[in-house]
Design an enzyme around this catalytic site. Structure first.
Site, PDB file in Angstrom:
ATOM      1  N   ASP A 168      30.319 -19.887   8.170  1.00  0.00           N
ATOM      2  CA  ASP A 168      29.901 -21.121   7.499  1.00  0.00           C
ATOM      3  C   ASP A 168      30.813 -21.473   6.328  1.00  0.00           C
ATOM      4  O   ASP A 168      31.627 -20.653   5.888  1.00  0.00           O
ATOM      5  CB  ASP A 168      28.440 -20.995   7.029  1.00  0.00           C
ATOM      6  N   ASP A 178      15.747 -15.958   2.805  1.00  0.00           N
ATOM      7  CA  ASP A 178      14.758 -16.667   3.627  1.00  0.00           C
ATOM      8  C   ASP A 178      14.899 -16.309   5.116  1.00  0.00           C
ATOM      9  O   ASP A 178      14.339 -16.983   5.979  1.00  0.00           O
ATOM     10  CB  ASP A 178      14.863 -18.183   3.419  1.00  0.00           C
ATOM     11  N   HIS A 192      17.741 -16.238   6.865  1.00  0.00           N
ATOM     12  CA  HIS A 192      18.796 -16.939   7.624  1.00  0.00           C
ATOM     13  C   HIS A 192      19.931 -16.009   8.021  1.00  0.00           C
ATOM     14  O   HIS A 192      20.210 -15.009   7.379  1.00  0.00           O
ATOM     15  CB  HIS A 192      19.318 -18.172   6.866  1.00  0.00           C
ATOM     16  N   GLU A 242      18.909 -22.148   8.282  1.00  0.00           N
ATOM     17  CA  GLU A 242      17.713 -22.099   7.460  1.00  0.00           C
ATOM     18  C   GLU A 242      16.455 -22.162   8.338  1.00  0.00           C
ATOM     19  O   GLU A 242      16.549 -22.489   9.535  1.00  0.00           O
ATOM     20  CB  GLU A 242      17.754 -23.278   6.479  1.00  0.00           C
TER      21      GLU A 242
END
Ligand code: GLP
Length: 262
Positions: free
Chosen positions: A67, A136, A138, A143
């Site tokens: 990313d 979270d 990911h 997400e």
């Protein structure tokens, strides 16, 4: 999936680096998927040490990062390109044109996303994808509620992620870009092998959800349970919430495939 538990974060990072090194030695033209974040810094330090001390050769390898932030240039100190240059690319013999990250400054982000997928295809697909674990749940920047079949695309980041990554932006979550381009969960699952590294007590609860909980788009790392060749390397504090810990230890200490790594 196999879960390997090491006593501390340094030993966990070293094991991850040794797995990567073994793959790279077996296939010098490896297509290697890379991750960022604080957890990975020690993995890259180990790979740099293996390059310097044992001649680990990156000259035929290609890399594809998961990313990149949207809207900051590659030379920005918070960009993942800058992170990779500092921790790995600038310190090993990887040829300049062989390291790939999505272009977060592209005018047409959909076209850039398709182009990134195309480059991965042209490289013959990713052989080994290194992964961290977001607070979270990911992987990459997928997400919660990211489709489990998603491909590379633009994503909005959650407040939790911007908070987690604020240290790279002077400690202020508002300075963390709100969007990123990320490989999709489907892109990641297409890799021939996945290697997730998570360390520290703050990852214990989300790690347990990811590896022992139900497969859910709310915790995109849980999709790795679908992957036929996925290893999860953790330290003792990160393993604290796991139910099957004794079995995981037994596997690592008894299965022949791990003999070189014990
Ligand atoms: C960022 C990256 C993720 C990585 C996560 C873990 O959010 N986009 O790919 O898994 O950081 O970060 P850390 O290692 O700092 O906990």
């Amino acid at each position: 999936m196999e879960i390997i538990i090491l006593p501390d974060p340094q030993q966990a990072a070293l094991l991850a680096a040794r797995i990567i090194a073994k793959e790279l030695r077996a296939k010098p033209a490896l297509a290697l998927g890379l991750a960022t974040g604080r957890t990975m810094e020690s993995v890259y330090a180990c790979l740099v040490a293996l390059h310097r001390n044992e001649g680990l050769d990156f000259s035929r390898c290609s890399t594809f990062n998961l990313d990149e932030y949207i809207g900051i240039p590659p030379e920005h100190p918070g960009s993942y390109r800058s992170y990779m240059e500092a921790h790995l690319f600038g310190q090993v013999n990887l040829p300049a044109g062989r390291s790939h990250l999505p272009d977060g400054m592209a005018a047409d982000l959909d076209a850039e996303s398709r182009h990134y997928e195309e480059m991965i295809r042209e490289a013959g697909g990713i052989d080994l994808q290194l992964l961290g674990l977001g607070s979270d749940g990911h992987i990459g920047f997928n997400e919660p509620l990211s489709a489990l079949l998603s491909r590379t695309r633009e994503k909005a980041l959650t407040p939790a992620t911007r908070q987690q990554n604020a240290p790279m932006f002077g400690g202020d979550p508002a300075q963390v870009p709100a969007r990123a381009i990320t490989m999709g969960v489907g892109t990641i699952l297409d890799s021939r092998r996945c290697l997730l590294l998570a360390t520290g007590a703050e990852k214990a609860a989300i790690l347990a959800k990811a590896v022992e909980g139900p497969i859910t788009a709310m915790v995109t790392a849980s999709a790795l349970q679908l992957h036929p060749t996925c290893q999860v390397v953790v330290d003792e504090p990160a393993a604290a919430g796991l139910q099957g810990i004794d079995y995981y230890r037994w596997i690592f200490h008894n299965e022949p495939e791990w003999a070189d790594f014990r």
